[in-house]
Design an enzyme around this catalytic site. Sequence first.
Site, PDB file in Angstrom:
ATOM      1  N   ASP A 193      -3.071  -2.746  -7.265  1.00  0.00           N
ATOM      2  CA  ASP A 193      -2.250  -1.737  -6.613  1.00  0.00           C
ATOM      3  C   ASP A 193      -3.137  -0.584  -6.159  1.00  0.00           C
ATOM      4  O   ASP A 193      -4.123  -0.233  -6.823  1.00  0.00           O
ATOM      5  CB  ASP A 193      -1.181  -1.214  -7.568  1.00  0.00           C
ATOM      6  CG  ASP A 193       0.036  -2.128  -7.630  1.00  0.00           C
ATOM      7  OD1 ASP A 193      -0.004  -3.204  -6.998  1.00  0.00           O
ATOM      8  OD2 ASP A 193       1.008  -1.772  -8.322  1.00  0.00           O
ATOM      9  N   ASP A 233      -2.179   2.645  -5.861  1.00  0.00           N
ATOM     10  CA  ASP A 233      -1.904   3.922  -6.519  1.00  0.00           C
ATOM     11  C   ASP A 233      -2.477   3.951  -7.933  1.00  0.00           C
ATOM     12  O   ASP A 233      -1.875   4.474  -8.874  1.00  0.00           O
ATOM     13  CB  ASP A 233      -0.401   4.203  -6.546  1.00  0.00           C
ATOM     14  CG  ASP A 233       0.395   3.088  -7.197  1.00  0.00           C
ATOM     15  OD1 ASP A 233      -0.155   1.980  -7.352  1.00  0.00           O
ATOM     16  OD2 ASP A 233       1.572   3.323  -7.554  1.00  0.00           O
ATOM     17  N   GLU A 279       6.938  -9.433  -8.813  1.00  0.00           N
ATOM     18  CA  GLU A 279       6.487  -9.493 -10.205  1.00  0.00           C
ATOM     19  C   GLU A 279       7.334 -10.474 -11.017  1.00  0.00           C
ATOM     20  O   GLU A 279       6.822 -11.136 -11.943  1.00  0.00           O
ATOM     21  CB  GLU A 279       6.528  -8.102 -10.838  1.00  0.00           C
ATOM     22  CG  GLU A 279       5.908  -8.038 -12.218  1.00  0.00           C
ATOM     23  CD  GLU A 279       5.785  -6.615 -12.724  1.00  0.00           C
ATOM     24  OE1 GLU A 279       4.738  -5.992 -12.464  1.00  0.00           O
ATOM     25  OE2 GLU A 279       6.751  -6.116 -13.354  1.00  0.00           O
ATOM     26  N   HIS A 326       1.489  -6.265 -19.456  1.00  0.00           N
ATOM     27  CA  HIS A 326       2.159  -5.031 -19.047  1.00  0.00           C
ATOM     28  C   HIS A 326       2.052  -4.010 -20.184  1.00  0.00           C
ATOM     29  O   HIS A 326       2.365  -4.320 -21.342  1.00  0.00           O
ATOM     30  CB  HIS A 326       3.623  -5.322 -18.729  1.00  0.00           C
ATOM     31  CG  HIS A 326       4.301  -4.250 -17.954  1.00  0.00           C
ATOM     32  ND1 HIS A 326       4.505  -2.978 -18.457  1.00  0.00           N
ATOM     33  CD2 HIS A 326       4.829  -4.241 -16.685  1.00  0.00           C
ATOM     34  CE1 HIS A 326       5.131  -2.240 -17.553  1.00  0.00           C
ATOM     35  NE2 HIS A 326       5.339  -2.990 -16.458  1.00  0.00           N
ATOM     36  N   PHE A 358      -3.302  -3.166  -1.115  1.00  0.00           N
ATOM     37  CA  PHE A 358      -2.352  -2.864  -0.051  1.00  0.00           C
ATOM     38  C   PHE A 358      -2.068  -1.360  -0.044  1.00  0.00           C
ATOM     39  O   PHE A 358      -1.688  -0.786  -1.076  1.00  0.00           O
ATOM     40  CB  PHE A 358      -1.045  -3.636  -0.265  1.00  0.00           C
ATOM     41  CG  PHE A 358      -1.153  -5.094   0.063  1.00  0.00           C
ATOM     42  CD1 PHE A 358      -0.638  -5.587   1.258  1.00  0.00           C
ATOM     43  CD2 PHE A 358      -1.775  -5.978  -0.804  1.00  0.00           C
ATOM     44  CE1 PHE A 358      -0.740  -6.938   1.570  1.00  0.00           C
ATOM     45  CE2 PHE A 358      -1.886  -7.320  -0.505  1.00  0.00           C
ATOM     46  CZ  PHE A 358      -1.371  -7.809   0.699  1.00  0.00           C
ATOM     47  N   ALA A 359      -2.272  -0.740   1.118  1.00  0.00           N
ATOM     48  CA  ALA A 359      -2.025   0.697   1.266  1.00  0.00           C
ATOM     49  C   ALA A 359      -1.171   0.892   2.516  1.00  0.00           C
ATOM     50  O   ALA A 359      -1.686   1.140   3.615  1.00  0.00           O
ATOM     51  CB  ALA A 359      -3.334   1.462   1.372  1.00  0.00           C
TER      52      ALA A 359
END
Length: 392
Positions: free
Chosen positions: A251, A253, A343, A273, A161-162
């Site tokens: 993601d 980024d 999340e 994580h 997704f951007a």
Amino acid sequence: MVLVKTVSKEKPPFTVSDKVNQDVSVKMKNFRKCCGFLTISVLVVFMVSMVHIWFHRNEYFSFSISGFQSYITNLGQQEPIDDFKENSLAVSQRCIDWDKLQTASLPNLKYAKPSALQLPRTDVNILTPWLAPIIWEGTYNYDIINEQFKQGNYSIGLVVFAVKKYVQFLPEFLRTAELYFMVGHKVHYYVFTDQPEAVPNITLKTNRFLHVVESEPYKRWQDVSMQRMESIHQHISNQFYKEVDYLVCADSDMKFNDYVGVEILDELVATLHPAYYGTERNHFPYERRGVSEAYIPADEGDFYYMAAFYAGTVKGIYKMTQVCYDGIQKDRKKGVEAVWHEESHFNKYLVYHKPTKVLSPEYIWDNAMGNREILKKKRFIAVPKNHNEIRN
């Protein structure tokens, strides 16, 4: 007075030949009835058999019609009916010509003999209590699993997704994906964005395809983040299941820094994580408020997973996104927002639906956290940025 005499005609005597003729006539009538019944029975059995054979050999056609009808019936609704989504994800398994199956064999590979007595690595845990492998460098032979994967001729979808300012990360994301992601395999990139014209026109390798999907630019970044579950869920039933077997969601980024291949694929795969892989559950940032659908009790939970990189079969991701989106919607109706948005719902799902494979922090790392001796590779890393500037 005239008397009229009525003369009655007597029946001729009943002979043996008449008896025989009568018996024959009765038997012929019964015989014709039996023949008629048998003929009808044979025709019915024949017709039923032909219909069964036709449906069996044309199962895909019958599915397509029922699936199309289901899709039209539910057009504009949140999700298709159960029959359509189950059939659409399993039709390939049912339409197998068992007589044409071939036994796939691996090529002659040269590699060191594995040990049944010695662990490949002793500095990290490589197995969960529910027997799901934890993937670290040095715990598997990629040549073997890659050759096994090739036997299935599978396709992989990479969803990213951007939206809004995040579109600036797309060029580096796609460039590094072409270098390191699923090299040698068929890949479909699914780019969700509110700025289709900003998607870079990069040169793709053979069997690599780029799909641009328009996405709504919600005002808050939290809403953009949570809306991903709904978008993925809807597009699985409308498009993804027709084109790919596995989905990887990442993601934008971030960038690929080393090879990421089929070792990450399974029914449902989650990534540890990087900030919590070594901590106790009482330090996990789970949603602890009972009012939220993402609530996890203090004495439950295995790991804390990051929603920036996860994978699974199309069916596995479909089920997960459905449950998470339903939880998000219920929270919205109550005026509640989970502490870490989608999340939090993702982690709630994984507490009660264990992942079949777990990825180590090699697959999500931020160099701002420094180096760790246990990290032999940093495969997928964060791009340096100012979060406040990007999100607002």
